[in-house]
Design an enzyme around this catalytic site. Structure first.
Site, PDB file in Angstrom:
ATOM      1  N   HIS A  11      45.616-118.991  58.411  1.00  0.00           N
ATOM      2  CA  HIS A  11      46.761-119.743  57.877  1.00  0.00           C
ATOM      3  C   HIS A  11      48.092-119.057  58.172  1.00  0.00           C
ATOM      4  CE1 HIS A  11      44.100-122.524  55.963  1.00  0.00           C
ATOM      5  NE2 HIS A  11      43.627-121.655  55.091  1.00  0.00           N
ATOM      6  N   HIS A  13      38.999-125.135  55.724  1.00  0.00           N
ATOM      7  CA  HIS A  13      40.431-125.430  55.778  1.00  0.00           C
ATOM      8  C   HIS A  13      40.898-125.398  57.233  1.00  0.00           C
ATOM      9  CE1 HIS A  13      39.792-123.525  51.767  1.00  0.00           C
ATOM     10  NE2 HIS A  13      40.562-124.517  51.375  1.00  0.00           N
ATOM     11  N   ASP A  58      33.290-121.296  54.063  1.00  0.00           N
ATOM     12  CA  ASP A  58      33.603-122.062  52.863  1.00  0.00           C
ATOM     13  C   ASP A  58      33.326-123.554  53.000  1.00  0.00           C
ATOM     14  OD1 ASP A  58      35.661-122.078  54.681  1.00  0.00           O
ATOM     15  OD2 ASP A  58      37.212-121.461  53.281  1.00  0.00           O
ATOM     16  N   ASP A  67      36.230-122.961  59.663  1.00  0.00           N
ATOM     17  CA  ASP A  67      36.527-122.837  58.240  1.00  0.00           C
ATOM     18  C   ASP A  67      36.720-124.229  57.635  1.00  0.00           C
ATOM     19  OD1 ASP A  67      37.803-120.409  56.363  1.00  0.00           O
ATOM     20  OD2 ASP A  67      38.605-122.372  55.874  1.00  0.00           O
TER      21      ASP A  67
END
Length: 339
Positions: free
Chosen positions: A158, A195, A282, A193
């Protein structure tokens, strides 16, 4: 499989973050290291500490202004009367080309994209050695051609070129890809991931020399919200060098594996000869974020599908949060990679 980790990565110990307006305990805890380390060793990984390659490979991805901020902000913030022990922004610029403030409060708002990346006394040191671990992994891959796993914590995908976000400070996967590019490779970054890898996408978005791909939960209603949509396919010279494959929340192994095949076909079409896998765990059905429903055995199938393409591959740890399944999920994934 060779693996890389430095003990200084334990030192980042964030206490708080904000979610839905509520102050909560930060889920990106040092305990993640213990569980991931055990999971990697159970899959046969042998760890070694990275050498210090200096700040140059990091500065190839991140601006010097931002790196100065990360190195100095906690001391400057702590000099403010009544300041909290962690640097957390409360104001943000309208645009990135607005004025650059001298105040540590203003700079925090400029360089921290959200309230989920608190900076404490040892954050820079831990992030620096997390990045050095990724650099060591890239060098190992370039020199030996054999795969490696990097326990990068804090994670990185990120983080933008000049901004922290979402528990991330230095973009380890992007740094590794840039390092491989500098050594003559044609790299791609595949982010698995849950996200979207918004920082990685942004770093390479207008470039044609690194392909970026991300399989993740649909950001229409999930972090990072503003990025990761299917229509984002690059800009300028980078048009066509970014692929997002968002999945509706609740989907599991079959849907994830179908998207993965699309991504791997695009990687082959790019002529990639060195792959960086931003290895988030995740997407698991038991992860605290619970957006997708990938099973532990599903991670073995994901790892096997990536390895089956025969590319030189570096696996850089991203998300995957505290649960009893975290270590076993990594064991399953890396066992799938190794057949």
């Amino acid at each position: 499989m060779k693996a890389f980790f430095d003990d200084r990565q334990w030192k980042h110990d964030p206490k708080n973050f904000m979610a839905a307006g509520v102050k909560r305990a930060c889920p990106e805890q040092p305990e993640r290291i213990a569980r991931l380390h055990a999971g990697a060793e159970a899959a046969g990984c042998v760890f070694e500490a990275p050498q210090d390659a200096g700040i140059g490979p990091i500065a190839a991805v991140h601006s010097s202004q931002y790196l100065t901020f990360l190195q100095t902000i906690h001391a400057r913030w702590s000099a403010i009367e009544g300041a909290a022990p962690e640097v957390i922004p409360n104001v943000h610029p309208r645009r990135r080309d607005d004025s650059y403030p001298s105040s540590p409060v203003g700079q925090a708002g400029y360089h921290q994209g959200d309230t989920a990346c608190p900076i404490a006394a040892h954050t820079w040191e831990a992030a620096y050695w997390s990045a050095q671990s990724a650099i060591a992994g890239a060098d190992h891959l370039a020199q030996s051609g054999t795969p490696a796993y990097v326990l990068s914590r804090p994670p990185g995908h990120h983080a933008y070129g000049d901004m922290a976000a979402g528990f991330c400070f230095l973009n380890n996967s992007a740094i590794a890809a840039q390092r491989l590019l500098a050594q003559g490779a044609r790299p791609a970054v595949l982010d698995i991931d849950v996200h979207h890898g918004n920082g990685t996408q942004d770093i390479f978005y207008a470039r044609a020399d690194v392909l970026t791909l991300s399989i993740h939960a649909d950001p229409t209603g999930f972090y990072p919200f503003f990025f990761g949509h299917a229509h984002e396919h690059g800009a300028g010279a980078g048009i066509g060098a970014n692929l997002n494959l968002p999945l509706p929340q609740g989907q599991g192994d079959a849907e994830f594996l179908a998207a993965l095949e699309v991504a791997l076909d695009r990687i082959e079409s790019f002529g990639c000869d060195a792959l960086v896998v931003a290895t988030g765990l995740d997407a698991h059905e038991g992860d605290p974020f619970r957006a997708l429903r990938v099973t532990t055995q599903g991670f073995a199938r994901i790892g096997a599908a990536i390895a089956a393409r025969g590319l030189r591959t570096l696996y850089v740890q991203e998300g995957g949060y505290l649960s009893e399944d975290l270590g076993p999920n990594l064991t399953s994934f890396l066992s799938g990679v190794q057949g």
